[in-house]
Design a protein around this motif. Structure first.
Motif, PDB file in Angstrom:
ATOM      1  N   ARG A  68       8.186  22.741  24.951  1.00 55.95           N
ATOM      2  CA  ARG A  68       9.302  21.926  24.457  1.00 55.95           C
ATOM      3  C   ARG A  68      10.199  22.727  23.521  1.00 55.95           C
ATOM      4  NH1 ARG A  68       5.267  17.949  24.101  1.00 55.95           N
ATOM      5  NH2 ARG A  68       4.948  18.427  21.897  1.00 55.95           N
ATOM      6  N   GLY A  69       9.608  23.668  22.764  1.00 53.07           N
ATOM      7  CA  GLY A  69      10.388  24.438  21.815  1.00 53.07           C
ATOM      8  C   GLY A  69      10.677  23.639  20.553  1.00 53.07           C
ATOM      9  N   GLY A  70      11.565  24.160  19.715  1.00 53.29           N
ATOM     10  CA  GLY A  70      11.879  23.482  18.458  1.00 53.29           C
ATOM     11  C   GLY A  70      13.360  23.242  18.310  1.00 53.29           C
ATOM     12  N   THR A  71      13.793  23.071  17.086  1.00 49.36           N
ATOM     13  CA  THR A  71      15.205  22.776  16.840  1.00 49.36           C
ATOM     14  C   THR A  71      16.107  23.946  17.242  1.00 49.36           C
ATOM     15  OG1 THR A  71      14.929  23.545  14.567  1.00 49.36           O
ATOM     16  CG2 THR A  71      14.709  21.186  14.960  1.00 49.36           C
ATOM     17  N   ASP A  85       0.423  24.214  18.598  1.00 45.79           N
ATOM     18  CA  ASP A  85      -1.012  23.955  18.722  1.00 45.79           C
ATOM     19  C   ASP A  85      -1.400  23.587  20.148  1.00 45.79           C
ATOM     20  OD1 ASP A  85       0.493  21.633  18.421  1.00 45.79           O
ATOM     21  OD2 ASP A  85      -1.197  20.489  17.615  1.00 45.79           O
ATOM     22  N   THR A  86      -0.394  23.358  21.013  1.00 45.75           N
ATOM     23  CA  THR A  86      -0.642  23.107  22.439  1.00 45.75           C
ATOM     24  C   THR A  86       0.411  23.849  23.252  1.00 45.75           C
ATOM     25  OG1 THR A  86       0.795  21.168  22.627  1.00 45.75           O
ATOM     26  CG2 THR A  86      -1.488  20.772  21.902  1.00 45.75           C
ATOM     27  N   PHE A  87       0.106  24.119  24.501  1.00 50.23           N
ATOM     28  CA  PHE A  87       1.077  24.780  25.362  1.00 50.23           C
ATOM     29  C   PHE A  87       2.268  23.854  25.618  1.00 50.23           C
ATOM     30  CE2 PHE A  87       2.900  26.216  29.399  1.00 50.23           C
ATOM     31  CZ  PHE A  87       3.030  27.570  29.145  1.00 50.23           C
ATOM     32  N   ALA A  88       2.014  22.547  25.699  1.00 45.44           N
ATOM     33  CA  ALA A  88       3.101  21.588  25.915  1.00 45.44           C
ATOM     34  C   ALA A  88       4.112  21.668  24.780  1.00 45.44           C
ATOM     35  CB  ALA A  88       2.529  20.172  26.028  1.00 45.44           C
ATOM     36  N   GLY A  89       3.624  21.793  23.536  1.00 45.03           N
ATOM     37  CA  GLY A  89       4.523  21.918  22.397  1.00 45.03           C
ATOM     38  C   GLY A  89       5.333  23.195  22.460  1.00 45.03           C
ATOM     39  N   MET A  90       4.733  24.284  22.908  1.00 46.42           N
ATOM     40  CA  MET A  90       5.452  25.547  23.046  1.00 46.42           C
ATOM     41  C   MET A  90       6.537  25.432  24.109  1.00 46.42           C
ATOM     42  SD  MET A  90       2.296  28.273  22.778  1.00 46.42           S
ATOM     43  CE  MET A  90       3.387  29.630  23.229  1.00 46.42           C
ATOM     44  N   PRO A 133       5.138  20.204  11.734  1.00 51.72           N
ATOM     45  CA  PRO A 133       5.573  21.443  12.404  1.00 51.72           C
ATOM     46  C   PRO A 133       6.927  21.921  11.893  1.00 51.72           C
ATOM     47  CG  PRO A 133       5.853  19.550  13.856  1.00 51.72           C
ATOM     48  CD  PRO A 133       5.112  19.059  12.654  1.00 51.72           C
ATOM     49  N   ARG A 134       6.963  23.133  11.345  1.00 52.82           N
ATOM     50  CA  ARG A 134       8.205  23.686  10.817  1.00 52.82           C
ATOM     51  C   ARG A 134       9.189  23.959  11.944  1.00 52.82           C
ATOM     52  NH1 ARG A 134       5.965  27.964   6.230  1.00 52.82           N
ATOM     53  NH2 ARG A 134       4.748  26.440   5.047  1.00 52.82           N
ATOM     54  N   GLY A 135      10.465  23.662  11.660  1.00 49.11           N
ATOM     55  CA  GLY A 135      11.498  23.874  12.662  1.00 49.11           C
ATOM     56  C   GLY A 135      11.323  22.993  13.888  1.00 49.11           C
ATOM     57  N   GLY A 136      10.535  21.915  13.751  1.00 48.63           N
ATOM     58  CA  GLY A 136      10.308  21.025  14.884  1.00 48.63           C
ATOM     59  C   GLY A 136       9.512  21.660  16.011  1.00 48.63           C
ATOM     60  N   SER A 164      -1.104  27.059  11.694  1.00 46.30           N
ATOM     61  CA  SER A 164      -1.133  26.520  10.331  1.00 46.30           C
ATOM     62  C   SER A 164       0.236  26.010   9.894  1.00 46.30           C
ATOM     63  CB  SER A 164      -1.636  27.587   9.350  1.00 46.30           C
ATOM     64  OG  SER A 164      -0.777  28.716   9.371  1.00 46.30           O
ATOM     65  N   CYS A 165       1.314  26.616  10.422  1.00 49.07           N
ATOM     66  CA  CYS A 165       2.673  26.169  10.084  1.00 49.07           C
ATOM     67  C   CYS A 165       3.320  25.353  11.202  1.00 49.07           C
ATOM     68  CB  CYS A 165       3.566  27.369   9.782  1.00 49.07           C
ATOM     69  SG  CYS A 165       3.133  28.260   8.279  1.00 49.07           S
ATOM     70  N   HIS A 166       2.802  25.493  12.403  1.00 45.27           N
ATOM     71  CA  HIS A 166       3.418  24.822  13.560  1.00 45.27           C
ATOM     72  C   HIS A 166       2.395  23.944  14.278  1.00 45.27           C
ATOM     73  CE1 HIS A 166       7.142  27.121  13.217  1.00 45.27           C
ATOM     74  NE2 HIS A 166       6.399  28.194  12.989  1.00 45.27           N
TER      75      HIS A 166
END
Length: 636
Positions: A145-148, A138-143, A131-134, A124-126
């Protein structure tokens, strides 16, 4: 007529005597109960050897034999019977945990176990929109990559993974999910276990949404969910779903009906999924017991009877389920899509609520009963003496005069604890603190083996056991006499140390042994008890010696389990004295509270003393004349 009256009186007397004899337990029956006590006492050894089937058979055998003895006339109120019932229940609980550990060896599935938790709490936040903090989760690919702030997961090391750290921190400003309740421990354990196993992904497409992964892993399309109508309570219901029905659904039914492959397609993961039913259709029909298959299975109206296997339900839950369905199966939670594990109170929370409702008189009566039962379980052949004060229930096989003497010493030291910890209430431990005193070491060892199911090293002559809810609040000591030596603290110092431990444990948290013992010794040594005591005088040189052969790295100083039972007291005393000198009582109190709040000792050091554990450890070791890494063999 007179003869008839006399005959009736004689018969009444005979019947009363016969009734008394029937109620009394015979020596043969007592021996049979003691045999069962010995038999159940072998179960911990089987568990330690991972012989779960044999342990299960042994527990079942004891329970069946006990049921037979009760059926043959031994009353349930007999202390040994109650003690055995409690031991059977305890061993079944341990068995369940052991079996869960065996199941834990099965690799964790990201798609079936981890993804649903993340989808319910993080997306809901990512998600894709903002997506908060970049960070997109919602996908493993996004996890991946990570965020800021960088990577989310360090494969193989949950303690270094930001995902786990943000889920477990005690700082509400940093903990995730933001502004929501923390995840349940069981959910965090699933995520941590998956990371420790290498954070592996078990579906081909890393860009697939988390919600679609379970269906993709099964290789079959996910059926459209059946729409359900969620009825809200009116306020006149006799039963609460969240408080009365859901806890058993999660803990008992959830053994087979949680996860992404629940048995029969019936899941109790959320209220919505539960009301959708399973492969056989709807399982709960509001207002209709006959139409609710869950009720028919639980009520043994239909096979197979639920719960299956070793699962058990209480009479109260059976009645509550009936009432809840009859009243319309109302949902009194905030969100029917939210995991029930997040909504239901834990067993500890339920027990805490029950205890909180008790009056001081009820708590005291419960403590007295529990204290007597524990003594009966451990030393049933010895009649104890009992002396009660405003703060303590003193019980032991020493004479009453000795109990009074120790109670007076304990009361004096309690004044120090009240000042140190800011205790205002009397008694300090609600329901009073039970203090067990044993004149022989055999009695103390027997108590530990029976009540705590553990062997105690010869160096241990006392301990405290206090639960956060104060359901248990006791101290047990071996009375070593009043003449302390370099190796024996004397009974008064021993008692003071354990009272301090009980005061620390009252605050909850996972405190290391060195902190518990060191605090008690430090407080006791600073007062009249420690003045001229040869045991206290010998603590510092013993601590310095312990550092020489126990420490490999400076940070080891503050880790739990670094020191042996013989050295943890002296080492803890030296460490506590060092922390007090380098920050005062206020900082030391903050350090303790942070650990009680969930911080590791290393994190608490960083937060309070502004130095990491390695730097603090090196500074401490320099005061002991010990160089880390130069480990020596322990002197015989």
């Amino acid at each position: 007529m007179l003869r008839q009256i006399c005959f009736s009186l004689v018969m009444a007397t005979v019947l009363i005597q016969a009734s008394s004899l029937m109620a009394a337990i015979t020596p043969e029956q007592r021996q049979q109960l003691n045999d069962l006590k010995t038999e159940i006492g072998k179960v911990p050894a089987l568990l330690s050897k991972k012989k779960l089937d044999e342990a299960t058979a042994a527990v079942t055998s004891v329970e069946e034999k006990l049921n037979t003895l009760v059926k043959d006339g031994i009353p349930e109120t007999e202390a040994l019977v109650k003690a055995l019932r409690k031991q059977v229940e305890t061993q079944r609980g341990i068995l369940a945990k052991q079996q869960a550990l065996v199941a834990a060896k099965i690799p964790t599935s990201f798609s079936k176990e981890v993804a649903p938790i993340l989808e319910a709490n993080c997306v809901s936040c990512h998600g894709e929109d903002n997506p908060r903090g970049g960070l997109r989760m919602d996908t493993f690919a996004g996890m991946e990559r990570g965020g800021t702030n960088g990577a989310l997961v360090v494969a193989g090391n949950p303690l270094r993974s930001p995902l786990v750290l943000r889920l477990t921190t005690t700082d509400n400003r940093l903990r995730m999910p933001k502004n929501e309740e923390a995840l349940k421990p069981a959910e965090i354990q699933v995520i941590a276990k998956w990371i420790s196993e290498g954070a592996k992904y078990d579906v081909m497409d890393k860009t697939a949404s988390l919600g679609s992964l379970a269906a993709m892993a099964d290789g079959k399309p996910k059926p459209a969910p059946v729409p359900v109508e969620v009825a809200k309570p009116t306020g006149n219901e006799k039963v609460s779903f969240i408080n009365d029905v859901a806890p058993t659904l999660v803990t008992t039914c959830g053994q087979c009906h949680l996860g992404n492959n629940p048995r029969g397609g019936f899941s109790v993961a959320t209220f919505e999924r539960m009301m959708q039913g399973g492969e056989s259709g709807r399982v709960i029909v509001p207002g209709s017991l006959e139409g609710s298959r869950l009720w028919r299975l639980v009520n043994a109206d239909e096979a197979p009877v639920m719960p299956a296997g070793q699962g058990r339900i209480t009479r109260k839950w059976h009645a509550d389920l009936r009432t809840w369905i009859t009243e319309g199966a109302k949902f009194d939670g905030p969100d029917a899509k939210r995991p029930l594990m997040q909504l239901v109170p834990t067993p500890e929370e339920i027990r805490a609520r029950e205890l909180a409702k008790m009056t001081p008189e009820q708590l005291l009566e419960r403590r007295r009963k529990d204290t007597n039962e524990k003594w009966e379980m451990a030393l049933s052949s010895t009649q104890p003496n009992i002396h009660e004060t405003d703060e303590f229930i003193m019980i032991g096989d020493v004479d009453t005069a000795r109990l009074k003497e120790l109670a007076e010493s304990g009361s004096e030291f309690l004044k120090v604890l009240k000042t140190t910890f800011g205790f205002k209430e009397t008694p300090v431990w609600k329901g009073k603190l039970a203090v067990f005193v044993f004149k022989e070491r055999f009695g103390y060892e027997e108590f530990n083996q029976t009540i705590n199911r553990r062997e105690v090293p010869k160096e241990i002559i006392g301990h405290a056991d206090v639960s956060p809810t104060l359901e248990t609040a006791l101290v047990a000591i071996y009375d070593v006499g009043d003449d302390p030596t370099e190796k024996s603290p004397g009974a008064v110092l021993n008692l003071a140390e354990q009272l301090a431990a009980a005061a620390l444990l009252k605050g909850g948290g996972d405190l290391p042994d060195w902190l518990i013992r060191g605090t008690g010794l430090s407080l006791a040594a600073a007062g009249p008890i420690g003045k001229g005591n040869p045991y206290v005088v010998a603590l510092k040189p013993r601590a310095a010696e312990a550092m020489q052969y126990s420490i490999q790295q400076p940070q080891d100083v503050f880790q739990d389990g670094t020191f042996s039972p013989a050295d943890v007291g002296p080492a803890g005393y030296a460490i506590v004295e060092f922390l007090m000198r380098n920050g005062g009582a206020s900082n030391f109190g903050s350090f303790v509270k942070r650990i009680q709040g969930g911080d590791t000792p290393a994190a608490a050091l960083q937060a309070v003393y502004r130095q990491d554990a390695r730097t603090m450890g090196a500074s401490f070791l320099s005061t002991q004349g010990a160089a880390p890494g130069n480990r020596k063999a322990k002197k015989k």
